[in-house]
Design an enzyme around this catalytic site. Structure first.
Site, PDB file in Angstrom:
ATOM      1  N   LYS A 145      16.719  83.512  67.843  1.00 43.66           N
ATOM      2  CA  LYS A 145      15.872  82.366  68.245  1.00 43.66           C
ATOM      3  C   LYS A 145      14.713  82.170  67.271  1.00 43.66           C
ATOM      4  O   LYS A 145      13.948  83.107  66.995  1.00 43.66           O
ATOM      5  CB  LYS A 145      15.353  82.624  69.668  1.00 43.66           C
ATOM      6  CG  LYS A 145      14.621  81.461  70.308  1.00 43.66           C
ATOM      7  CD  LYS A 145      14.317  81.799  71.780  1.00 43.66           C
ATOM      8  CE  LYS A 145      13.680  80.634  72.518  1.00 43.66           C
ATOM      9  NZ  LYS A 145      13.453  80.960  73.951  1.00 43.66           N
TER      10      LYS A 145
ATOM     11  N   CYS B 264      17.131  77.590  74.200  1.00 42.65           N
ATOM     12  CA  CYS B 264      16.062  77.086  75.068  1.00 42.65           C
ATOM     13  C   CYS B 264      14.961  76.329  74.313  1.00 42.65           C
ATOM     14  O   CYS B 264      15.177  75.200  73.887  1.00 42.65           O
ATOM     15  CB  CYS B 264      15.493  78.238  75.905  1.00 42.65           C
ATOM     16  SG  CYS B 264      14.629  77.645  77.385  1.00 42.65           S
TER      17      CYS B 264
ATOM     18  N   GLU C 204      20.679  82.454  78.197  1.00 40.50           N
ATOM     19  CA  GLU C 204      19.763  83.211  77.338  1.00 40.50           C
ATOM     20  C   GLU C 204      19.484  84.580  77.980  1.00 40.50           C
ATOM     21  O   GLU C 204      19.325  84.673  79.206  1.00 40.50           O
ATOM     22  CB  GLU C 204      18.455  82.407  77.225  1.00 40.50           C
ATOM     23  CG  GLU C 204      17.349  83.070  76.426  1.00 40.50           C
ATOM     24  CD  GLU C 204      16.083  82.206  76.382  1.00 40.50           C
ATOM     25  OE1 GLU C 204      16.016  81.167  77.087  1.00 40.50           O
ATOM     26  OE2 GLU C 204      15.154  82.566  75.634  1.00 40.50           O
TER      27      GLU C 204
ATOM     28  N   VAL D 222      12.291  76.989  82.270  1.00 34.53           N
ATOM     29  CA  VAL D 222      11.270  77.367  83.260  1.00 34.53           C
ATOM     30  C   VAL D 222      10.360  76.177  83.533  1.00 34.53           C
ATOM     31  O   VAL D 222      10.266  75.247  82.730  1.00 34.53           O
ATOM     32  CB  VAL D 222      10.416  78.558  82.766  1.00 34.53           C
ATOM     33  CG1 VAL D 222      11.258  79.819  82.683  1.00 34.53           C
ATOM     34  CG2 VAL D 222       9.765  78.265  81.422  1.00 34.53           C
TER      35      VAL D 222
HETATM   36  C1  ACM Z   1      12.412  79.454  77.015  1.00 34.10           C
HETATM   37  O1  ACM Z   1      12.387  79.182  75.816  1.00 34.10           O
HETATM   38  N1  ACM Z   1      13.214  80.376  77.485  1.00 34.10           N
HETATM   39  C2  ACM Z   1      11.549  78.754  77.957  1.00 34.10           C
END
Ligand code: ACM
Length: 295
Positions: free
Chosen positions: A115, A147, A45, A174
């Protein structure tokens, strides 16, 4: 194998704000994948820009075009012999930006996914997307999530119902405020959610995480390639190592995985008539308790 596809995920540490260096790094990982005859490479990402922006001007300065940006053009050149890449970018879209994943092949840009579910401070820098594209590549149908999207099972389900056989996941996992980051075997929660997603949908998951620390945010590594039966075929990678994971999977396994028994079908057995009241509701059900965020 009757429908073999070689998948790779690159785990490394892009550097916040260093767009040129990040482009060079992405190209080097793609060259390595091309040398290993990989069909589909997934990069992390926001591989173009890094993740933890300090200001609007820093986020703006590292944004680029999804179709003809310098990173997309550079990766297109590496794809000349048939490699396809999915890479996370900080996408400039007129006056706004998106946290996007771009599919690139020998002819250049193929598709962009923006996203849907923005995480924490991403809401300061990006607008969410609104669509979940699938693309037919020479080896199979591919969808993307990024993510935090993994924590919304509807997204992967929608891609699988649209025929995706592989879901590419550029990610920056994270620790957040979690009390436990890894289990005793070294898996992070993202691995386990990706395995559950693969098992629930009979889909191959290719998750490319990053490593390193940016402005006190630590990234977890643990990149993984999961087979359509839900079990890892490569990884999880180490928590700090830079590595290219490569796996050969047979996409004929996808149809098999969706028929768990002669009398079961992961999609045919669904009961959308019973789910609809919950799934289409925009807000939590009445009486739901909102948990305060620990300080
Ligand atoms: C995330 O969505 N990069 C934690």
């Amino acid at each position: 194998m009757s429908r073999p596809v070689r998948i790779a995920v690159a785990q490394y540490a892009p550097t916040i704000g260093y767009v040129d260096a990040n482009r060079v790094a992405a190209v080097q990982w793609a060259e390595r994948a091309a040398a290993e005859k990989v069909d589909l490479l997934v990069l992390p990402e926001l591989a173009s820009s890094g993740y933890v922006f300090a200001s609007e001007s820093e986020a703006a300065a590292s944004a680029e075009d999804a179709e003809h940006g310098e990173l997309v053009d550079a990766l297109t050149a590496v794809c000349a012999d048939g490699l396809h890449c999915v890479v996370g970018i900080n996408e400039a879209d007129g006056a706004v930006r998106h946290n996007s994943a771009v599919v690139i092949g020998p002819q250049g840009h193929i598709a962009t996914y923006r996203k849907l579910h923005l995480f924490n401070d991403e809401k300061s820098w990006f607008e969410p997307g609104g669509e979940l594209p699938v693309v037919d590549l020479p080896f199979g149908r591919v969808g993307m999530v990024i993510c935090f999207d993994l924590w919304f099972p509807e997204a992967a389900r929608a891609l699988a119902l649209a025929g995706a056989e592989i879901i590419a996941v550029p990610t920056n996992w994270v620790a957040s405020f979690r009390r436990q980051v890894y289990d005793a075997a070294g898996y992070c929660l993202g691995d386990i959610v990706a395995m559950a997603t693969a098992g629930q949908n009979g889909v191959v998951m290719a998750c490319a995480d990053r490593v390193g620390v940016e402005r006190e945010v630590r990234f977890l590594g643990c990149s993984i390639i999961v087979g359509s039966d839900g079990w890892p075929v490569q990884g999880p990678a180490g928590h700090e190592e830079e590595v290219l994971l490569v796996a050969d999977v047979d996409l004929d396994g996808v149809a098999l995985a969706r028929r768990r028994t002669p009398r079961n079908d992961l999609f045919g057995d669904r009961r959308p008539d019973s789910y609809n009241a919950v799934v289409i509701s925009a807000s939590p059900p009445a009486g739901a308790v909102t948990t305060p965020i620990p300080s």
